[in-house]
Design a protein around this motif. Structure first.
Motif, PDB file in Angstrom:
ATOM      1  N   TYR A 122      81.302  14.806  18.476  1.00 18.95           N
ATOM      2  CA  TYR A 122      82.212  14.324  19.509  1.00 18.95           C
ATOM      3  C   TYR A 122      81.557  14.420  20.896  1.00 18.95           C
ATOM      4  N   ALA A 123      80.782  15.498  21.106  1.00 18.56           N
ATOM      5  CA  ALA A 123      80.090  15.622  22.392  1.00 18.56           C
ATOM      6  C   ALA A 123      79.087  14.492  22.575  1.00 18.56           C
ATOM      7  N   ALA A 124      78.324  14.198  21.525  1.00 13.46           N
ATOM      8  CA  ALA A 124      77.392  13.073  21.598  1.00 13.46           C
ATOM      9  C   ALA A 124      78.139  11.755  21.718  1.00 13.46           C
ATOM     10  N   GLY A 125      79.310  11.647  21.059  1.00 12.74           N
ATOM     11  CA  GLY A 125      80.110  10.435  21.150  1.00 12.74           C
ATOM     12  C   GLY A 125      80.614  10.189  22.556  1.00 12.74           C
ATOM     13  N   ARG A 126      81.014  11.276  23.267  1.00  8.42           N
ATOM     14  CA  ARG A 126      81.464  11.111  24.648  1.00  8.42           C
ATOM     15  C   ARG A 126      80.329  10.612  25.540  1.00  8.42           C
ATOM     16  N   ALA A 127      79.116  11.154  25.298  1.00  9.28           N
ATOM     17  CA  ALA A 127      77.957  10.678  26.056  1.00  9.28           C
ATOM     18  C   ALA A 127      77.688   9.209  25.758  1.00  9.28           C
ATOM     19  N   LEU A 128      77.766   8.845  24.485  1.00 11.20           N
ATOM     20  CA  LEU A 128      77.524   7.447  24.109  1.00 11.20           C
ATOM     21  C   LEU A 128      78.589   6.533  24.695  1.00 11.20           C
ATOM     22  N   GLN A 129      79.825   7.013  24.746  1.00 14.21           N
ATOM     23  CA  GLN A 129      80.901   6.217  25.328  1.00 14.21           C
ATOM     24  C   GLN A 129      80.612   5.907  26.793  1.00 14.21           C
ATOM     25  N   ARG A 130      80.116   6.915  27.517  1.00 15.73           N
ATOM     26  CA  ARG A 130      79.779   6.691  28.926  1.00 15.73           C
ATOM     27  C   ARG A 130      78.592   5.738  29.067  1.00 15.73           C
ATOM     28  N   ILE A 131      77.599   5.900  28.210  1.00 14.09           N
ATOM     29  CA  ILE A 131      76.401   5.067  28.296  1.00 14.09           C
ATOM     30  C   ILE A 131      76.724   3.615  27.981  1.00 14.09           C
ATOM     31  N   LEU A 132      77.688   3.407  27.083  1.00 14.82           N
ATOM     32  CA  LEU A 132      78.004   2.035  26.655  1.00 14.82           C
ATOM     33  C   LEU A 132      78.636   1.185  27.750  1.00 14.82           C
ATOM     34  N   VAL A 180      66.248   0.082   6.525  1.00 15.14           N
ATOM     35  CA  VAL A 180      67.701  -0.009   6.521  1.00 15.14           C
ATOM     36  C   VAL A 180      68.151  -0.785   7.756  1.00 15.14           C
ATOM     37  N   GLU A 181      68.943  -1.834   7.525  1.00 13.92           N
ATOM     38  CA  GLU A 181      69.566  -2.592   8.605  1.00 13.92           C
ATOM     39  C   GLU A 181      70.969  -2.025   8.822  1.00 13.92           C
ATOM     40  N   ALA A 182      71.308  -1.757  10.095  1.00 14.96           N
ATOM     41  CA  ALA A 182      72.579  -1.097  10.399  1.00 14.96           C
ATOM     42  C   ALA A 182      73.354  -1.868  11.452  1.00 14.96           C
ATOM     43  N   THR A 183      74.686  -1.904  11.293  1.00  9.97           N
ATOM     44  CA  THR A 183      75.565  -2.484  12.312  1.00  9.97           C
ATOM     45  C   THR A 183      76.783  -1.593  12.481  1.00  9.97           C
ATOM     46  N   LEU A 184      77.322  -1.575  13.700  1.00 13.04           N
ATOM     47  CA  LEU A 184      78.536  -0.830  13.992  1.00 13.04           C
ATOM     48  C   LEU A 184      79.331  -1.610  15.021  1.00 13.04           C
ATOM     49  N   SER A 185      80.609  -1.859  14.719  1.00 11.47           N
ATOM     50  CA  SER A 185      81.487  -2.572  15.636  1.00 11.47           C
ATOM     51  C   SER A 185      82.697  -1.695  15.923  1.00 11.47           C
ATOM     52  N   LEU A 186      82.952  -1.444  17.215  1.00 12.51           N
ATOM     53  CA  LEU A 186      84.058  -0.593  17.641  1.00 12.51           C
ATOM     54  C   LEU A 186      85.014  -1.403  18.504  1.00 12.51           C
ATOM     55  N   ALA A 187      86.286  -1.370  18.169  1.00 11.56           N
ATOM     56  CA  ALA A 187      87.280  -2.031  19.005  1.00 11.56           C
ATOM     57  C   ALA A 187      87.618  -1.198  20.229  1.00 11.56           C
ATOM     58  N   ASN A 188      87.406   0.118  20.134  1.00 13.43           N
ATOM     59  CA  ASN A 188      87.723   1.017  21.238  1.00 13.43           C
ATOM     60  C   ASN A 188      86.706   2.149  21.219  1.00 13.43           C
ATOM     61  N   THR A 189      85.865   2.218  22.246  1.00  6.19           N
ATOM     62  CA  THR A 189      84.808   3.241  22.257  1.00  6.19           C
ATOM     63  C   THR A 189      85.355   4.650  22.427  1.00  6.19           C
ATOM     64  N   SER A 190      86.612   4.804  22.782  1.00 12.39           N
ATOM     65  CA  SER A 190      87.165   6.149  22.943  1.00 12.39           C
ATOM     66  C   SER A 190      87.198   6.910  21.621  1.00 12.39           C
ATOM     67  N   VAL A 191      87.163   6.204  20.495  1.00 15.24           N
ATOM     68  CA  VAL A 191      87.169   6.897  19.200  1.00 15.24           C
ATOM     69  C   VAL A 191      85.891   7.706  19.017  1.00 15.24           C
ATOM     70  N   LEU A 192      84.826   7.356  19.747  1.00 11.01           N
ATOM     71  CA  LEU A 192      83.587   8.123  19.657  1.00 11.01           C
ATOM     72  C   LEU A 192      83.778   9.550  20.135  1.00 11.01           C
ATOM     73  N   ALA A 193      84.698   9.737  21.050  1.00 13.17           N
ATOM     74  CA  ALA A 193      84.966  11.063  21.601  1.00 13.17           C
ATOM     75  C   ALA A 193      86.153  11.731  20.924  1.00 13.17           C
ATOM     76  N   GLY A 194      86.643  11.140  19.835  1.00 11.64           N
ATOM     77  CA  GLY A 194      87.791  11.708  19.143  1.00 11.64           C
ATOM     78  C   GLY A 194      89.099  11.449  19.845  1.00 11.64           C
ATOM     79  N   GLU A 195      89.135  10.405  20.652  1.00  5.97           N
ATOM     80  CA  GLU A 195      90.337  10.082  21.402  1.00  5.97           C
ATOM     81  C   GLU A 195      90.766   8.648  21.092  1.00  5.97           C
ATOM     82  N   PRO A 223      92.044  12.601  13.403  1.00  7.05           N
ATOM     83  CA  PRO A 223      90.625  12.272  13.605  1.00  7.05           C
ATOM     84  C   PRO A 223      89.959  11.847  12.302  1.00  7.05           C
ATOM     85  N   ARG A 224      90.505  10.844  11.664  1.00  6.31           N
ATOM     86  CA  ARG A 224      89.984  10.377  10.387  1.00  6.31           C
ATOM     87  C   ARG A 224      89.881   8.854  10.417  1.00  6.31           C
TER      88      ARG A 224
END
Length: 582
Positions: A122-132, A180-195, A223-224
């Motif tokens: 979650y800490a890394a997710g919050r950082a990623l949310q800000r960076i995005l 490995v080819e990877a993709t990730l699509s998020l409708a709301n980046t706040s989920v990265l921080a558990g919010e 948080p699931r």
């Protein structure tokens, strides 16, 4: 003319100012401090820039940073080169604002203990949310877990882009020998921080395996991730080896797939409606995989139309004989083989197949906990009768194992049972019996070569094509040569009790009744070549049932030699030293 020269001079001076202003506005120490402060705020981590910044004006205004390291909660990034594209208007206003960021050649290490990884994520997710908030690219990255020097992921490239409240990530990495080819699509980046809550679509595609997850995160405040999951592989054994788990055997565990609907968290996956396919077996039910405190745990209840164990039983053939080369896993400590995971599986099948045997509706339970294994096949229809199997292997002191097995069969049709090829053809008969086995050893090979057990068998109305053994025994009692056992036989009953081990079957009692004779034998059967070494008595049965307990009218000692598939009944001449007395 003077006015034209003045205009040209003004343009040159203005251009020089535009190109030199960034360098004048950004001193080396100030740039380093500002970038460290901004990156620390974005990443939520301590940032250190080990080399002076490098400013480039063309083709875009950017700042290059070498020897960059970040230290976050449970993760770190070292030896990176960062290229930050700067906002010129903000710079002219006296502030440093990044328009985009590129990270090259970083080593990312996830060092948080297992129980702290959700918080670290979650800490890394919050950082990623800000960076995005700005475009980010990562190239030539490697990822290591814990204190290991060898990275788990290599040559990673990622491109992250924001879109409103959401974001998308595309990239690739090298895992072992798999690209490995990877993709990730998020409708709301706040989920990265558990919010908050939002939809998520994630995919991984490699030559060996693929994974797709689609669902909602944070729905109802939990948080699931709830949704659909699908994973498949063309070689489960190879995939597990690359993940650090060695499956028993060499040939089975090939094509596999799992799909269904359920939920996932950082430490568990629960599928309430799951479909599992493995080596041609397909089952449906409930399945759960969790990351326990000591080892992974798998539990579930699955129903199969047809469940074929033949490929897995084939792995266990042949290596138990002394001197026979076998795979390395049969010599590995049993606790090493059985302590990698805890398993609680309940399987049911309309038809269960084991080699040439096929049962009716069956239920199998497999319980593995702390290295203690229990397998139970409840009573099921097989070969026209019923059968049941129980196996237990439990650890003892000093890494040894004690194993027990019990196999019971009742009222089985001999014609429906798998019998050795090349022997007499069984035309009729019913049989029942029980096999109890015990073994001790530190490895599977020691258990297979050091077991002992007892086998009891009772059969009736047995008919073997090829000849009349009853007549052959009558000829032997009458002293007529040429009569041989091992041809056509009809037995009213056959009762046997044997002690079994890896070398031989010790026959303590073998009673055979035909219409006119009785054969009582004891001896041994060699496991290597099925050679027979038995002796006993052949007697003629009384025709009158009232005299059944009286001494036989005729009797003689006999030997049985040859092999189990081609036995020979001979008179026993042991102890005869001369011609008979007159």
């Amino acid at each position: 003319m003077k006015r034209l020269l003045a205009i040209v001079a003004a343009i040159v001076v203005l251009g020089a100012l535009l190109f030199s202003a960034p360098a004048l506005l950004i001193s080396t120490d100030a740039a380093r401090a500002r970038i460290e402060t901004q990156l620390s705020a974005w990443f939520g981590a301590r940032v250190r820039v080990g080399a002076p910044p490098r400013l480039s004006v063309l083709p875009r205004l950017s700042l290059g940073l070498d020897d960059v390291s970040l230290q976050g909660r449970g993760w770190s990034l070292t030896n990176a080169r960062l290229t930050a594209r700067l906002d010129l208007s903000a710079l002219l206003g006296g502030t440093t604002r990044l328009a985009s960021l590129a990270i090259d050649n970083p080593t990312i290490r996830i060092a948080a203990p297992l129980e702290e990884r959700p918080q670290a994520a979650y800490a890394a997710g919050r950082a990623l949310q800000r960076i995005l908030r700005h475009p980010l690219t990562v190239s030539n990255a490697s990822v290591a877990i814990g204190e290991t020097e060898e990275p788990v992921l290599r040559d990673m490239t990622l491109r992250l882009a924001a879109s409103g409240d959401g974001a998308s990530v595309r990239g690739a990495f090298l895992f072992d020998d798999q690209r490995v080819e990877a993709t990730l699509s998020l409708a709301n980046t706040s989920v990265l921080a558990g919010e908050g809550a939002g939809s998520v679509i994630a995919t991984l595609n490699a030559p060996l395996a693929s994974l797709r997850i689609e669902g909602m995160v944070g729905e109802g405040g939990a948080p699931r991730l709830a949704g659909t999951f699908a994973a498949s592989t063309s070689d489960l054994r190879g995939l597990m080896r690359r993940l650090g788990y060695a499956l028993i055997g060499d040939a089975a565990f090939g094509v596999a797939a799992i799909s269904g609907t359920g939920s996932a968290s950082f430490s568990a996956l629960e599928l309430d409606a799951a479909r599992v396919e493995l080596d041609g077996n397909a089952g449906e039910g409930r399945l759960a995989l969790s990351d326990g405190s000591l080892r992974p745990r798998l539990e579930g209840t699955l129903a199969f139309e047809r469940l074929d164990f033949s490929p897995y039983l084939e792995e266990l053939r042949g290596f138990s004989r002394a001197g026979t080369p076998g795979p390395d896993w049969v010599r590995a400590p049993m606790f090493q083989l059985l302590s990698g995971a805890d398993i609680d599986l309940r399987l049911s099948a309309a038809s269960l197949v084991a080699g040439a045997l096929e049962t009716g509706p069956s239920a199998v339970s497999l319980l593995l906990r702390d290295g203690d294994l229990s397998v139970n096949l409840s009573e099921t229809q097989v070969a026209g009768g019923t059968g049941a199997l129980t196996v237990r292997a439990r650890p003892e002191a000093e890494n040894g194992y004690a194993a027990t097995a019990m196999l019971i069969g009742e009222d089985l049709a001999l014609t429906d049972m798998p019998l050795p090829e090349g022997g007499p053809q069984v035309a009729a008969g019913r049989v029942g019996g029980r096999l109890d086995v015990t073994a001790r050893g530190a490895t599977l090979l020691e258990l297979a070569q050091g077991y002992a057990g007892t086998l009891t068998v009772d059969a009736e109305a047995v008919e073997v094509g090829g000849g009349d053994l009853d007549a052959a025994m009558g000829g032997l009692l009458a002293g007529e040569a040429g009569a041989e056992a091992g041809s056509r036989s009809r037995f009213e009953t056959v009762a046997a009790r044997l002690q079994v081990d890896a070398e031989r079957l010790q026959v303590s009692r073998l009673d055979v009744l035909t219409a006119r004779h009785r054969l009582d034998l004891a001896g041994s059967i060699a496991r290597a070549d099925a050679g027979l070494a038995m002796r006993g008595a052949l007697s003629e049965r009384r025709a009158d049932a009232a005299e059944a307990d009286a001494s036989p009218a005729k009797a003689m000692p006999v030997l049985v030699r040859g092999t189990l598939l081609a036995p020979r009944l001979l008179p026993d001449m042991t102890g005869l030293t001369g011609p008979p007395a007159r």
